[in-house]
Structure formats: C-alpha cells, structure tokens
Motif scaffolding. Structure first.
Motif, mmCIF file in Angstrom:
data_model
loop_
_atom_site.group_PDB
_atom_site.id
_atom_site.type_symbol
_atom_site.label_atom_id
_atom_site.label_comp_id
_atom_site.label_asym_id
_atom_site.label_seq_id
_atom_site.Cartn_x
_atom_site.Cartn_y
_atom_site.Cartn_z
ATOM 1 N N THR A 73 -14.726 7.019 -0.772
ATOM 2 C CA THR A 73 -14.167 7.112 -1.854
ATOM 3 C C THR A 73 -13.406 8.594 -2.119
ATOM 4 O O THR A 73 -13.122 8.911 -3.132
ATOM 5 C CB THR A 73 -15.448 7.091 -2.925
ATOM 6 N N ALA A 74 -13.256 9.071 -1.097
ATOM 7 C CA ALA A 74 -12.589 10.460 -0.770
ATOM 8 C C ALA A 74 -11.051 10.088 -1.205
ATOM 9 O O ALA A 74 -10.635 9.110 -1.171
ATOM 10 C CB ALA A 74 -12.585 11.099 0.706
ATOM 11 N N LYS A 75 -10.333 11.256 -1.882
ATOM 12 C CA LYS A 75 -8.995 11.029 -2.261
ATOM 13 C C LYS A 75 -7.807 11.271 -0.834
ATOM 14 O O LYS A 75 -8.313 12.134 -0.341
ATOM 15 C CB LYS A 75 -8.492 11.819 -3.409
ATOM 16 N N TYR A 76 -6.906 10.401 -0.903
ATOM 17 C CA TYR A 76 -5.980 10.580 0.149
ATOM 18 C C TYR A 76 -4.714 10.696 -0.299
ATOM 19 O O TYR A 76 -4.462 10.046 -1.497
ATOM 20 C CB TYR A 76 -6.040 9.374 1.119
ATOM 21 N N LEU A 77 -3.644 11.447 0.381
ATOM 22 C CA LEU A 77 -2.202 11.423 0.028
ATOM 23 C C LEU A 77 -1.534 10.623 0.774
ATOM 24 O O LEU A 77 -1.914 11.052 2.422
ATOM 25 C CB LEU A 77 -1.800 12.897 -0.028
ATOM 26 N N LEU A 78 -0.597 10.001 0.613
ATOM 27 C CA LEU A 78 0.337 9.469 1.900
ATOM 28 C C LEU A 78 1.626 9.599 1.439
ATOM 29 O O LEU A 78 2.212 9.344 0.389
ATOM 30 C CB LEU A 78 -0.010 7.981 1.804
ATOM 31 N N GLY A 79 2.243 10.186 2.469
ATOM 32 C CA GLY A 79 3.774 10.333 2.343
ATOM 33 C C GLY A 79 4.639 9.729 3.577
ATOM 34 O O GLY A 79 4.059 9.556 4.553
ATOM 35 N N LEU A 80 5.831 9.103 2.988
ATOM 36 C CA LEU A 80 6.329 8.249 3.987
ATOM 37 C C LEU A 80 7.850 8.510 3.997
ATOM 38 O O LEU A 80 8.441 8.646 3.035
ATOM 39 C CB LEU A 80 6.241 6.768 3.929
ATOM 40 N N ASP A 81 8.552 8.710 5.033
ATOM 41 C CA ASP A 81 9.806 8.981 5.349
ATOM 42 C C ASP A 81 10.572 7.756 6.002
ATOM 43 O O ASP A 81 10.430 7.765 7.518
ATOM 44 C CB ASP A 81 10.333 10.427 5.963
ATOM 45 N N GLY A 82 11.336 6.971 5.351
ATOM 46 C CA GLY A 82 11.745 5.846 5.968
ATOM 47 C C GLY A 82 13.507 5.780 6.115
ATOM 48 O O GLY A 82 13.797 5.853 4.958
ATOM 49 N N GLY A 83 14.043 5.519 7.168
ATOM 50 C CA GLY A 83 15.360 5.418 7.398
ATOM 51 C C GLY A 83 15.643 4.148 8.092
ATOM 52 O O GLY A 83 15.092 3.016 8.183
ATOM 53 N N GLY A 84 17.175 3.919 8.434
ATOM 54 C CA GLY A 84 17.556 2.842 8.944
ATOM 55 C C GLY A 84 17.285 2.622 10.394
ATOM 56 O O GLY A 84 17.412 1.440 11.023
ATOM 57 N N THR A 85 16.681 3.457 11.139
ATOM 58 C CA THR A 85 16.243 3.499 12.392
ATOM 59 C C THR A 85 14.769 3.690 12.639
ATOM 60 O O THR A 85 14.246 3.101 13.559
ATOM 61 C CB THR A 85 17.004 4.445 13.341
ATOM 62 N N LYS A 86 14.353 4.720 12.209
ATOM 63 C CA LYS A 86 12.877 4.793 12.256
ATOM 64 C C LYS A 86 11.908 5.548 11.154
ATOM 65 O O LYS A 86 12.676 5.911 10.004
ATOM 66 C CB LYS A 86 12.624 5.959 13.483
ATOM 67 N N THR A 87 10.860 5.409 11.132
ATOM 68 C CA THR A 87 10.073 5.785 9.989
ATOM 69 C C THR A 87 8.801 6.477 10.336
ATOM 70 O O THR A 87 8.262 6.309 11.482
ATOM 71 C CB THR A 87 9.638 4.385 9.287
#
Lengths: 302, 302
Positions: free
Chosen positions: B4-18
C-alpha cells in the motif's frame, strides 16, 4: 477521306481536364475533344482510360485509323520516367508513332511555336524552362512544394500562414488584417491551425492567394508577403533566362496577378505566348512526322 | 515492502526508445527500465504494448500494485489530443492516477526542475517552450518540417540540398565542396536527386547536418547555410524567451554543434539543464501526488 492519310494528334492532359486535337496533315482539317483528368501520378488507371476515350472519339469523328496517327501526349506527371514507360507499354492504341512528354514540354514548345524562348509557369507550383536554338531544353526549379516551388501559389499561401503561426507564437494575437482573415479561415489558435495544417494540401495553400492579393493595399503584412513572392518569382525568372537574351513568357493562373508586382525591366522582357500546351503537342507531333517521313513543311505548318 | 506504499512513475517515450523510473515516495528507492518506441503517432498499438510492458516490468521489480502508483507519461505525439484521449481510455493499467503529457512538457519541467525556464530543443525538428512562475507553459514554433521547424536538423539539411538544386538548375555543375558531397550522396543530376527527394524523410535531411558542420571551414556555401541556421535558431530563442529574463536551456542532438555558431549574448544567457525529460515526468508525478494527498515535500523532493 482516305484511311491511309497521315494525321497528327496533340494532347494536353492535366489533373482536372484534358484537351486533344487531331489534324489531317495534307488538308489541315482539325477535330477537337475534351475529357477529364489524365495526370499520370494522380490516378494512372483513369488516365489510361481517358486517353483511350478521347483518342477514340477523335478517330471516330475523323474516320481515321490510329495506325496513321503521329501522336504526342503532353501529360502532367510524365516527368516520372517509370510511370511514363508503363503508360507507353500499356496504352491500348496502335499509333504509327507515339511520344509521351510532360505538359511542361508541350507548353514550352507552344509558347513560341518551337522557337527559342524562356517560360516561367506560376500555378500551385512554379517551374522555369528555356528552349534553345538547338532544341536543348533546360528545366529550372519545379522541385515541388515541400522542397521548392518558391514562386508558386502554394508557397505564397504558406508564407502568409507562417505570419499567422508567428502571431500565435507571439501570444495568440491576430493584429493584422491578413492574420485576422487567416485565423477565421484556418483556426484561431495553435490546436485548430495544426489540425488544418495536418490535412492541408498545396492546393489548399494556393487557394489563399486571392485573399492575400486582395489585402495588398490594406495590410502591410500581406504587402510584405507579396514582396517576397515577387522576389522569388524574379529569382526564378533570372535563373530561367540565365545568360541568354531570350524573350520571356509568364504563364499559369498566378501569372496575371504577379505581373503587377514585378520590376519594369522584367516586365519589359515579357512577350505574349504564341500558343498553348495543346499547340505545342501538335507542333511536336508534326516534327516527329517530318523527321520520320523526311518531309519539309506541310500545309499545316506553313 | 508494503503493497500500500505510494509510488511515482515517470516515463519518457519517443520514436526509438523509452525509459521509465519508479520511485517509492517515502523511501526514495528507485527502479529503472528501458524499452522500444512509444511514440503515439508512429505506431499506436506498439506504443500501448511497450508502455504496458515497461510499467509491468517495474511493478514486478518493486513488488508494487499499479493502484498505488501516480504516473506521468511523457510521450512523443501526445500533442494530438484525440490520440492522447484514446490512450488514456485504452491503457490496460489501473494506476491510482495517470496523466499523459507531451515529452516536450516533461523536458520543460525537467530542465529547471519545475522552476521558470526557457527551453529550446533542436533535433530533427525544433521547438521552443517557456515555463512561467504560475506554471503557465507557452509553446513557440514546432510547426513541423513542411511548415516550420526552421531551427531543426531537417531544415538545415534541406537548406544544403537547396544549394545542390541551385547548382543543378545552373547547368549541372557542382562547384562547391558541399555540392560535391551532396551530389555523391543523393544524386548527380535532377532525375536522381528528385528520386531521392520523393523518398526522403525529415530524418534523411537531418543526417546530412554532420557533413555540413564538417565542411564549415572548407566551404563558403556550407558556411553560409550554417549562418542561416544560426539566424533561425536565434530567432526561435528570441521568440521563446520573449519579453522575460528567463535563463535559457538549449537541448537536443543539434544543440551542441549549434552553440558554436551563436552570438556571445545568446550563449551568455544559457544555463545547463538541471534534469532531463524523465526527471520532469517524475517531478510532475510528484506534484500530482502532493496535490491529491495534500502533502508537503517528501523525502524524494527534498
């Protein structure tokens, strides 16, 4: 009328309409017909169908056999060699001789009836051509909307739309009459303008030119855009005439409004076209006929 | 580890990689992962698949449930509202909270870790953004290759190719080193260059930039093209900074070679980026978490 008489066929085919003329060489008698699009790169199957249709219409009118016809087809999209070769192999007509050329070439030969000339065509796109004494043809510009065509209507429209982009970038204000007009037509903000841009074709940009010319005296921004358009056209003219002293023919839908923007020197070098693209196609057909039959001038050409 | 801990998710997605990063808020513990393309406008189905894959990889690593995760996905192509909404409706992940934004926005927040900043990104395209005190974001330029992006690599490549067009128009002579280089790469004459142009993408034009920079000291034409590129970039910077005194971050693959072309005043206003697009995504996820939980700063943000 003899079925073994010799005939010339000239055809001028574009993205919306096609016209053709059949001429009996000895008598100079002529038959004409019109049909829809025959642009090779827009819809190839339709082009083949329409070319066959218009030719057969003329053959029926003149009661002539295709085996006696020297044809030159001036077609939009014929600069694509592969498509042009496919057409020559596919065409269901047994001409005595047939040559497929671009409508640019037939316009060039029509402009001064085969004599040396410089021609600049301003439509949605722009292209320059010169025809020299030895029949050398030189093409200048005409690289297409994305990569060139700086004297054409699509690029003129784009220059105006860039002013709207600039106004949106500078805080969504549409100060000038041109910006106000365009924002009403294309979208008031970035999101709607981008939606318009995503769907827009060169033709869509070219349709804006009328409004740009109409705003010339009321809007400094429109005036500046037109000044840059005139600069682009003068550059294309200068590249086309090059180091020759050729007279210049300006043609295409954008020619008339643009002439008023050009310098007196440039306008002074202009002459009226002697003939159009269809005349050029018929002339080229005659030249082929003469070369193949060792003839001198015929009654048609005199 | 509590489920039940809180988490942050950040994502950087482009045309070749993520790339993506998962952070447990209280402990600051981090997990990272990489995968292929997640550009929404290139291949939507692949983007959904890769986003689900990379997220599930991270959840498995951290033994956390998506229901406890505050996610921000910074994705290329998310400026298209329709595609963005479809993604939010389609995504097979039950986050506590998820926000889809453009990778431009995550870059902007990363550049000065959420503080006011002006950012100009020079890659294949070009775009400017500024983030103000009240979190207002202003976008400048970024209109795409056909209609804009004048500071980007594709337009720089096109300017060079236009020199080759000019040399071909002026009688097929490739005088300058830049023209010679390009004619070897793209085609010696009109026919072959037009074939290349018909197939070329903005990326193809952008790959020419390295050679243009390499010819700077040997070729006046290359030098002139680069001077016009520098002018375009300075114009974009000036529009982006506008009437503010914001420090400037120049980013993207073309930033480093371009800096050497810019005026001392412009270079003097530049600062290094504090963080990247992934950092920006994580920061935005944290801000969402704080807003929704009424929290002050956490151990991660301190």
């Amino acid at each position: 009328m003899s079925n073994t008489a010799k005939y010339l066929l000239g055809l001028d085919g574009g993205g919306t309409k096609t016209i053709a003329r059949l001429i009996q060489v000895d008598s100079g008698q002529e038959w004409s017909a019109k049909c829809g699009a025959t642009s090779l790169t827009n819809n190839f199957a339709l082009a083949v169908e329409n070319i066959a249709k218009i030719c057969n219409t003329l053959f029926a009118q003149a009661h002539c056999a295709p085996e006696n016809v020297y044809a030159v087809l001036g077609l939009a999209g014929a600069c694509n060699e592969k498509v042009k070769n496919t057409l020559e192999a596919t065409l269901p007509l047994h001409f005595c001789h047939v040559e497929v050329v671009t409508d640019a070439k037939t316009s060039l030969y029509g402009a001064n009836m085969g004599k040396p000339i410089a021609v600049v065509a301003l439509g949605t796109g722009s292209v320059g051509m010169r025809l020299l004494d030895d029949n050398t043809e030189v093409l200048v510009g005409g690289w297409g909307f994305v990569h060139g065509d700086e004297g054409g209507g699509a690029q003129l429209g784009l220059m105006a739309v860039k002013q709207l982009m600039h106004e949106i970038d500078a805080n969504n204000q549409h100060h000038c009459p041109l910006g106000q007009y365009l924002s009403k037509q294309l979208g008031q903000d970035r999101q709607s303008l981008q939606q318009w841009l995503a769907k827009s074709t060169p033709t869509d940009f070219a349709t804006l030119t009328e409004a740009i010319f109409a705003l010339k005296t009321h809007c400094e921004v429109a005036n500046n855009v037109l000044a840059r358009h005139a600069e682009n056209v003068e550059k294309l003219i200068s590249m086309t005439v090059s180091d020759t002293n050729l007279p210049l023919v300006l043609m295409g839908g954008l020619a008339k409004p643009t002439i008023g923007l050009l310098s007196k020197t440039v306008v002074g070098s202009m002459v009226d076209a002697k003939g159009d693209s269809l005349d050029g196609a018929c002339l080229l057909a005659l030249q082929n006929y003469q070369r193949m039959n060792g003839d001198g001038l015929t009654s048609y050409a005199q």
